[in-house]
Design an enzyme around this catalytic site. Structure first.
Site, short mmCIF file in Angstrom:
data_model
loop_
_atom_site.label_atom_id
_atom_site.label_comp_id
_atom_site.label_asym_id
_atom_site.label_seq_id
_atom_site.Cartn_x
_atom_site.Cartn_y
_atom_site.Cartn_z
N GLU A 188 -3.11 6.51 1.74
CA GLU A 188 -2.27 5.44 2.40
C GLU A 188 -2.09 4.34 1.92
O GLU A 188 -2.91 3.63 1.24
CB GLU A 188 -2.78 5.47 3.89
CG GLU A 188 -3.91 4.86 4.20
CD GLU A 188 -4.33 3.53 4.02
OE1 GLU A 188 -3.41 2.66 4.41
OE2 GLU A 188 -5.44 2.88 3.57
N LYS A 241 -4.79 5.24 -5.49
CA LYS A 241 -5.01 4.25 -4.51
C LYS A 241 -6.08 3.18 -4.63
O LYS A 241 -5.90 2.11 -4.71
CB LYS A 241 -5.64 4.89 -3.25
CG LYS A 241 -6.19 4.10 -1.94
CD LYS A 241 -5.03 3.38 -1.56
CE LYS A 241 -5.51 2.21 -0.66
NZ LYS A 241 -5.70 2.46 0.82
N LEU A 287 1.90 -12.58 -4.93
CA LEU A 287 1.77 -14.17 -5.95
C LEU A 287 1.74 -15.11 -4.98
O LEU A 287 2.29 -16.20 -5.29
CB LEU A 287 2.82 -13.86 -7.06
CG LEU A 287 2.97 -12.98 -8.08
CD1 LEU A 287 4.09 -13.21 -8.90
CD2 LEU A 287 1.46 -13.07 -9.00
N CYS A 297 -9.88 -4.13 3.29
CA CYS A 297 -9.60 -3.05 2.25
C CYS A 297 -9.83 -3.68 0.79
O CYS A 297 -10.64 -3.29 0.06
CB CYS A 297 -8.07 -2.63 2.40
SG CYS A 297 -7.57 -1.92 3.86
N LYS A 357 -4.97 -12.20 7.75
CA LYS A 357 -3.42 -12.22 7.57
C LYS A 357 -2.80 -12.06 8.80
O LYS A 357 -3.18 -11.77 9.73
CB LYS A 357 -3.01 -11.02 6.54
CG LYS A 357 -3.28 -9.52 7.20
CD LYS A 357 -2.57 -8.68 6.08
CE LYS A 357 -1.27 -8.70 6.41
NZ LYS A 357 -0.86 -7.42 5.63
C1 UGA Z 1 -4.02 -3.46 1.70
C2 UGA Z 1 -2.86 -2.93 0.79
O1 UGA Z 1 -1.93 -3.98 0.73
C3 UGA Z 1 -2.40 -1.70 1.30
O2 UGA Z 1 -1.36 -1.11 0.55
C4 UGA Z 1 -3.54 -0.74 1.65
O3 UGA Z 1 -3.07 0.44 2.26
C5 UGA Z 1 -4.53 -1.35 2.37
O4 UGA Z 1 -5.05 -2.43 2.06
C6 UGA Z 1 -5.60 -0.27 2.68
O5 UGA Z 1 -6.24 -0.15 1.56
O6 UGA Z 1 -5.88 0.16 3.68
P1 UGA Z 1 -4.12 -5.05 3.81
O7 UGA Z 1 -5.52 -5.00 3.46
O8 UGA Z 1 -3.76 -4.53 5.39
O9 UGA Z 1 -3.24 -3.89 2.90
O10 UGA Z 1 -3.15 -6.54 3.74
P2 UGA Z 1 -2.46 -7.07 2.38
O11 UGA Z 1 -1.23 -7.38 3.21
O12 UGA Z 1 -2.39 -6.28 1.23
O13 UGA Z 1 -3.38 -8.58 2.32
C7 UGA Z 1 -4.62 -8.40 1.84
C8 UGA Z 1 -5.28 -9.67 1.88
O14 UGA Z 1 -4.67 -10.27 0.72
C9 UGA Z 1 -4.93 -10.65 3.10
O15 UGA Z 1 -6.25 -11.53 3.30
C10 UGA Z 1 -3.76 -11.58 2.62
O16 UGA Z 1 -3.78 -13.02 3.02
C11 UGA Z 1 -4.09 -11.67 0.92
N1 UGA Z 1 -2.86 -12.00 0.11
C12 UGA Z 1 -1.74 -11.12 0.08
C13 UGA Z 1 -2.71 -13.17 -0.49
O17 UGA Z 1 -3.80 -14.10 -0.67
N2 UGA Z 1 -1.62 -13.55 -1.40
C14 UGA Z 1 -0.73 -12.74 -1.53
O18 UGA Z 1 0.12 -12.90 -2.49
C15 UGA Z 1 -0.91 -11.39 -0.73
#
Ligand code: UGA
Length: 499
Positions: A188, A241, A287, A297, A357
């Site tokens: 996923e 994944k 970014l 995750c 987030k």
């Molecule tokens: C992540 C992946 O994006 C999904 O594709 C994957 O399915 C999921 O893990 C999983 O393995 O189940 P998620 O952990 O829900 O999803 O959230 P993200 O949106 O990826 O953000 C992860 C972290 O990175 C957050 O703390 C967010 O604040 C941080 N982030 C994200 C940043 O610091 N900068 C960014 O540009 C993007």
């Protein structure tokens, strides 16, 4: 890559689906499948969670999920049970969505998956397709298969009474080895906060399969979505994944490192990121510089991928650095606070955003927890606000007079504050009236850990605004260029003097 091509017709009459584990992956998947018209059983051994869902309430906050739960409990397309064995018995397609937490060394703990595989072995009443959806290291699907075969065989032997006869007859052996199931890997890519949206519009569907029958079933299940589909072998799907999550983590740590350089030389990381993102080879997503990635995750999957690589003799240093950079982010951010306030003891600090987030109440590995912990230890008085996650944080940091106070709005969190820290970029914070914020504070200092606010506007209303990889407002002295350093030979120093 192809859109689904199978012609075999499987309908909801032929296939009953069980989703085992109804957490952040399982529940959006189960309800999404119900919305597509499939009959789905959501099974979880946590009886409290099941009771809550039977009463019509989702066990966690995720936009769109409550509506789907209400709709499909009502339509009868979604039922729930804590009797996992009976769900396995009743279904043809089993999506395994149980947790894969982390062991001390970084390795994924797959014991919950093994338990389910053994349970399936006992319940192989008819052909079943077992779909691994939890994030797992490579070759887990093969282990699931081997485990089911072994335990199914041992179960049959014990039924035939042949356990007393270690050399089972060739007939029994043949019978025992007849595969009554297939295994598939269907990773996923759901993001918390957008899981429902991601389910219905995935960028791609990855099907790791070992048989035409399994492929056809999965293609039929996802056909209504009509999204690009990549069909691979089992282990390749698992690797996709892992590699995707590690790559996205790497992008975040990269831009965070670039942000530090921007601060040192007076550049603007948001503009640098825009410039990078306009190149389609790089891509604009992931970014955003800030206080680092958290959640269930990325941190866990990154460590598990490093573990997997190193276990197989592949150097993991690239990803170790990604992790190191990320672990330092909260401390670097706190340094900015210490520079702004000098002493934080007995100062009041407002905190906006606690979840890892926006649009989720999940606080697992949230950078906010480390920041709160450090500030509590330093004797600050914290005023916390988050639109969804306060209840969960209260279990870690209970309300304490003059130390930890939970507030009902971002404005209340600013009252009398010597600084406010924005830690999660909820939309609500982007809409606050900054002038009102400034007027409520003891000292109008705002540290934006997610570059979520408009620096100019903050400056206009009289806030001292400090963010990540961007100039502070009002500007502090330039740190670069430092004094021009001529090459040594141009200094015309005699060698002794220079030494
Ligand atoms: C992540 C992946 O994006 C999904 O594709 C994957 O399915 C999921 O893990 C999983 O393995 O189940 P998620 O952990 O829900 O999803 O959230 P993200 O949106 O990826 O953000 C992860 C972290 O990175 C957050 O703390 C967010 O604040 C941080 N982030 C994200 C940043 O610091 N900068 C960014 O540009 C993007």
């Amino acid at each position: 890559m192809d859109n689904c091509t199978s012609t075999r017709k499987y309908t909801p009459k032929d296939l009953r689906i069980a989703v085992i584990g109804v957490g952040h992956v399982g529940l959006p998947t189960a309800l999404g499948l119900a919305e597509l018209g499939w009959e789905v059983i959501g099974a979880d051994q946590d009886a409290d969670t099941i009771r809550q869902m039977r009463d019509g309430k989702t066990p966690f906050y995720e936009p769109g999920l409550q509506m789907l739960l209400t709709r499909h409990l009502e339509s009868g397309k979604f039922t729930v049970t804590s009797d996992v064995a009976s769900a396995i018995h009743a279904a043809t397609v089993l999506f395994i969505c149980v947790g894969t937490p982390q062991r001390e060394g970084g390795e994924a703990d797959l014991s919950q998956i093994e338990v389910i595989a053994r349970l399936i072995a006992q319940r192989l009443n008819e052909y079943k397709l077992i779909v691994e959806k939890s994030t797992v290291p490579a070759v887990t699907a093969l282990w699931i298969k081997r485990t089911i075969m072994r335990y199914a065989a041992s179960q049959r032997r014990s039924k035939e009474g042949s356990l007393n006869h270690p050399t089972a007859s060739p007939e029994i052996d043949r019978d025992l080895s007849a595969p009554a199931f297939d295994v598939a890997s269907n990773p996923e890519f759901l993001q918390e906060g957008k899981a429902v949206e991601n389910f219905f519009r995935p960028d791609r569907i990855v099907l790791g399969v070992e048989s035409a029958r399994g492929q056809e079933m999965l293609e039929a299940i996802y056909r209504p979505l009509n999204r690009p589909t990549l069909v691979t072998g089992l282990t390749t799907a698992e690797l996709i994944k892992h590699a995707a999550n590690a790559f996205l983590s790497m992008k975040i740590s990269y831009i965070n490192m670039v942000a530090d350089v921007c601060e040192a030389v007076g550049a603007d990381v948001d503009k640098v990121a825009s410039g990078l993102g306009m190149d389609p080879r790089i891509g604009a997503g992931f970014l955003s510089a800030g206080i680092g990635f958290g959640g269930y995750c990325f941190p866990k999957d990154l460590r598990a991928f490093i573990y997997l690589a190193e276990k197989h003799g592949v150097r993991g240093s690239l990803l170790r650095e990604v992790e190191r950079i990320n672990l330092e982010r909260p401390d670097r951010f706190l340094d900015k606070l210490y520079k702004a306030l000098w002493i934080v003891q007995n100062k009041t600090i407002g905190i906006w955003g606690l979840s890892f987030k926006p649009n989720t109440d999940d606080i697992r590995e949230a950078p906010s927890l480390r920041i709160i912990d450090a500030l509590v230890k330093d004797g600050a008085h914290l005023r916390l606000y988050d639109p969804q996650a306060m209840q969960r944080v209260q279990q870690v940091f209970p309300e304490q007079p003059d130390q930890v106070t939970y507030c009902s709005s971002p404005y209340q969190a600013c009252e009398g504050a010597h600084a406010v820290l924005l830690l999660t970029e909820w939309e609500e914070f982007q809409k606050v009236d900054l002038a009102r914020v400034a007027s409520l504070m003891e000292l109008p200092i705002l540290l934006d850990g997610r570059n979520a606010l408009d620096a100019e506007e903050a400056g206009r209303v009289g806030l001292e605004y400090i963010s990540i990889g961007r100039k502070s407002v009002p500007p502090t002295g330039e740190t670069y260029p430092t004094a021009h350093i001529p090459p040594v030979q141009d200094l015309r120093l005699n060698e002794t003097a220079w030494r």
